[in-house]
Design a protein around this motif. Sequence first.
Motif, PDB file in Angstrom:
ATOM      1  N   VAL A 195       0.982  -1.326   0.070  1.00  0.00           N
ATOM      2  CA  VAL A 195       0.439   0.115   0.068  1.00  0.00           C
ATOM      3  C   VAL A 195       0.927   1.350   0.335  1.00  0.00           C
ATOM      4  O   VAL A 195       1.954   1.400   0.892  1.00  0.00           O
ATOM      5  N   SER A 245      -4.274   6.363   4.789  1.00  0.00           N
ATOM      6  CA  SER A 245      -4.405   5.201   3.970  1.00  0.00           C
ATOM      7  C   SER A 245      -5.980   5.460   3.372  1.00  0.00           C
ATOM      8  O   SER A 245      -6.634   5.236   3.434  1.00  0.00           O
ATOM      9  N   GLU A 246      -5.364   6.102   2.102  1.00  0.00           N
ATOM     10  CA  GLU A 246      -7.219   5.733   1.601  1.00  0.00           C
ATOM     11  C   GLU A 246      -8.860   6.293   2.021  1.00  0.00           C
ATOM     12  O   GLU A 246      -8.988   5.209   2.178  1.00  0.00           O
ATOM     13  N   SER A 247      -8.408   8.173   2.670  1.00  0.00           N
ATOM     14  CA  SER A 247      -8.880   8.665   3.575  1.00  0.00           C
ATOM     15  C   SER A 247      -9.713   7.610   4.605  1.00  0.00           C
ATOM     16  O   SER A 247     -10.199   7.969   5.048  1.00  0.00           O
TER      17      SER A 247
END
Lengths: 283, 774
Positions: A74, A118-120
Motif C-alpha cells: 500500500v 491511507s485511502e482516506s
Amino acid sequence: MKTIILNIWRNKEFFFIPLLVFAVSCQKIVSIDLNAAAPHIVIEGNLTDQLDTASVVISKTGTYFVSSVNVPPVSHALVTITDDLGNSDTLKEIRSGNYQSATLKGVTGRRYTLKVVSESEVYSAISYMPKKVTIDSLYVKPVHERDGDIGYDIYVLFKDPQESGNYYRIRPRVNSLPPDSIQGARTFLYNDKLANGNEITERISIRIRSGERRTVNIGDTITVDLLSVDQATYEFYKTLQAIRSSDRSPTSLSPANPNTNLSNGSLGYFAAYSVDSKKIILQ
Amino acid sequence: MKINKLGFLLLILSMIIPQRHSVAADKFTISGIIKNKENGEALIGAIISTKGVKPIGAVSNAYGFYSLTLLEGTYIVQAQFLGYKTQMDTILVDRNQKMNIELTPEPIKVREVVITGERTNINVSSTEMSASKLQIHDLQSIPVLLGEKDILKTIQLLPGIKSAGEGNTGFYARGGRTDQNLIVLDEAPVYNSSHALGFLSVFNSDAIKDVTVITGGIPAEYGGRLSSVLDIKTDDGNMKEFGMKGGIGLISSRLTVQGPIVKDEGSFIVSMRRTYADVFLKLSSDTTINKTSIYFYDLNMKANYALGEKDRVFLSGYFGRDNFNYPNVFGFNWGNATATARWNHIYGDKFFANTSFIYSNYEYTNTLGTGTSQFTINSGIQDINGKMDFEYFMNSENTLLFGLNSIYHTFIPGTLTSASSSPSNAQSVEHKYALENAAYLSHEIEVGTGLKINYGLRLAAFTQLGPGTAYTYDVNGDVIDSTVHSSGKNIKTFTSLEPRISANISVDEESSIKVSFTRTAQFLHLLSNSTTTNPSDLWVPSSNNVKPQYADQIALGYFRNFEENEFETSVELYYKNMQNIIDYKNGADLQLNPNVESLLSYGKGWSYGVEFLVKKRFGQFTGWVGYTWSKTEEQFDKINNGNPFPARQDRTHDISIVAMYDYDSQWKFSATWVYYTGNAVTFPSGNYFIDGRLVPYYTERNGYRMPAYHRLDLSATYSFSEKSNLNFSIYNAYDRWNPYSIAFRQNINDPTKTEAVQTTIFPIIPSLTYNFNF
C-alpha cells in the motif's frame, strides 16, 4: 540463584504422545475451496531503542493458496510516529509500501503513537517501550531429534526485573540473515507470570536439517535478541502463534485473527520494544 | 427470599402428603422390590401390571421398588422386564401387602424368534420423551474403538446425541455443548468423564447396571445443566453367590468381584480396570520413552445392606486416575473421586424415600521441570452434596416426586507449589465457594383415559459465597474495584424457577403424541482451550461477573409401535433456545489467572431439529436406525461482526445404524454405521505477511465445513461357554480417512505456497478382547 526452564508447557507436541500411543495417525494433502476475501489492510510497525530503522510496512491481504506475489503493498500513505512528549516523525516511503525513518530512535519508558492515513481511512495504535532487560549469557546444547535431525537448544539467561508484568519475545538470527528467517523456528515468547523477579533460563530450539532444508551449520553465528515488549505486543504474538500452522494444535479452538492494538479494523501490530542481543557460535 | 420460597414449597408438599391417609376404603396397595432371581440385583424400570381389559400398572424405581394400588378383588398380576421371563401370579387384593418379585433372566435361545419378556408399549404410554435407556445387552454387543466398551460412545449412536469428535467421549445433546450434560454416577456429578484426553470414558461398563440419557422433557429431579442428563447406576453386587468376571483387551484389563455380605440381605461389588500401554513403552530402547508412564485406572466399589424390610443402606465409591509422565520434562495426572452414602426408607406401602450424602472431587496436577527446579500446578473442584428424594405412589393415576438438594462447591482454580530452591514463585488463585440449592416437585397424573401429564417445578438457587475477593471490571477487562468478602458471606445469589412439563396424548394402544417444555439453568461453566476434553479445563462458577446460562426447550413427538411392540418408531421435533452461553477472548490465558472472569463474553444460541428412530427390540436380529436433521447457531456481539454463525456442534445430518445378530449360542455379530455432516470450522479466506512469514486471514467464524464423517464398525463374539467369550472387532472397517483436523501449512519446498493437510487419527483398527465370567 534461581533458574527455570519454562517453555515445556507450551510444547504442544507432548500432548500428542497419547495419540501416538493409541493410534497410528495418517496425513494427506487435500484440496479445499476457500473464499477470496476482499483485500484488507495490514500494518506492521516496529520501533526499537536502537538506531536501526523505525519501519512501518503496509500491505493488503491476498488470496489464500496463491503465492506471495499477490500480497499488494500500500503506497502513498501518511505515516507518523509521535511520542508522549509530543515529538513527531513522519516516515518516508523508501520502497513500495515500506515506510522508514533513519533518524527515529525510541526511548524506553515512553509511549508511542503510530498514525497511518491511507485511502482516506485513519488507523492508529499506541505502544509502550519497556525498560531494557539484558541477556546475561547464552549457552548451547546439541539435541538429537528422533527423526535423525540434529538440533540445538540455545539457553538464554536473563534476570527478570522486580516489578511484575514483563513480557518478552526471543528472536534468534543466523549469521547476517534477517530475523525470523529460520525455517520452522517458533515464535519464542515469555512472560514473568510464574517467576516474577527471578533469574530466567529460557530455552529456544533450532534444528539443523540435513540436505537442502539445512537451516544452520556448525560454525554459524547465532544472534539472540531479547525483545522487551509491552503486553499488547505479547498478546499479538501469542495469538499469532495460535494460528500459525507450525505452532498449532489440531484441537485448538476456532482460530481468529491475532489480537491487535491497531484501530479501525486493521490487521497487524505496532510494537515499540527495547532490544538486547548476544552472539554465540555453534560448535 | 430463597428460604421463603423453599418454605412455601414445603408447605404445599405438606398439604399434599396427608392425602395418602384418605385412600378409599376399598383400595389396597401391593408393594415390594423387583429383583433378578439369579443374583438379587434390583431391576430398574420393570413393569408390574394387572391383566385384563383395562390394565393398571406401575414401574419399579431406581431401587427396584414398586407400589401398585388396586381396588379390592382378585387379579392376575404380571411382572415384566426385557430379557427376563414374564412372571404371572394370581393375587387376592384384600389388604395392603408386601410382594417382592424375582424374575428369571432368559438366555437368548437359538433361533427362537420371539423372546418373551417385556413386550409392553411403555415407550408409547409414558410421558417420558427424548429419553433412552440403554440396555446392557446393547452395550456389550456394539463394536467400539479398541474393543473398550464405552457407554459414552454407545449413547452417541442415539438420535439427538452427537459425538464431539473422532473417538471422543464428549457429546453434544440437541445442539448443547459438552459441558451442558449432567453426568451422574450413583447420584454423584462427574466433572471430567474422560480418560486419555477424551478417547475413553471413566465408566467401566462391567460395573454398570442402568444408563438413562435424557435430552428433552428433563424431569424436575434433575438440574444444573442445560442440555441433557446422563444418569448412570452401578451394579449392587450379587446377593446370592460369589462371582468374578473380567476381560483382557488390547489396551486394558478388567476384573470384577462380587458377592453377598449376607445372602439376600446385603452384597458388595468391586470392579477394577487398568490400561497397560505403558508396559509396551518399557520395551523401547529410547531411555526417555521407556521411562515414560502413561496409564489410567478405575476402581468402582459398592456395598449395600438391608436393615429390615423397610430400610436399605448403600455405600458406593468411584476412584479413577490418569497418569502421564514424561521423565524430566513433565508429569500430568488427573482424576475423579466420588463417594455416595444412601439410605432407602419405605414409609408404609406407597412412600419411598432416599437420602444421599455425596462427595465428588475432580483434581489435576501438573508437574513441570526437574530436580530442584520442579514445581507443580494443581487445580480442581470439590463438592459436598446432600440430597433427599421422595416418591409417593398415591394411586395408579397419581405419582408425586419431590425432593431437596444442596451442594457446597469448592473451586480450586489453580495453585502453584514449588520447593524453596525452585525458581518459580509459589502462588495461588483464590479458591471460590458456592452453594447450589434446589427443591423440586413433580406430579404425574392420568386424566381419564388417553391423557397423562407430568408437570413439575424446580426451584434452584445458586449463591457465590465468601471468603473471596469480588472484582469489578471495566469494558476492557481491567479491574476497577475489588471487595474482600469474609467467610460465609453471600456475595451474589441467582435463583431460577424451572417449569418442567410433559404430556402424553394417547391415540390408541400403539401410538401417542407427546409434548414437553423444559427450562433449565446452569451455574457452573467449563472453560477449555481445546475442542477435546482436556484435564486442565477449568470449571468456573456463576458470580458477580459470570452470568448463569439458561435454556428453554419445547419438543413434540409422535410415537408408534408395530408388530405387538416389536418395532418402536418415533419422530420428535424440538426447538431449544439458550441464553448466556460463554465465549472468551481470543488467546485467553486460563491457567493461574485470577481475572479469568474478565475474559468472558456472553451470547445466545438456538437449536432446532427433527429426529427419527426405528428400533427393533426382539428376536435374533435387533438394532435401530436413527436419523437427525438439525441446525444449531450461536451469536455473540464481538464474534463474526455480531452475526449468527453455525456452532461447532452444528450437524445438519446425522445417521446411526446399529445392527445386532445372535446367530446361535456361540456366535454373535454386530455392526454400526455412522454418518454425519462435517463440523463447522473456520478456515482462512486470505493471507498476509507478518515478519516475513505468511499468516492466514480469517473472515467468517465457522464459515466452512469439514468433509462428511462416516465409518463402519464390525464385531464378532464367539462364546466358548456361558463363562467366557472372545470378541473381535474392527473399527473403521472400510478404512475411511475421516478428518480429525485440517491444517494449513507452508509447503516445505516452496514456502510461498500453502497447502491443506488433513490428519486422520483412526484408520482401520482391529482389536481383540477376551471376557470371562466365573
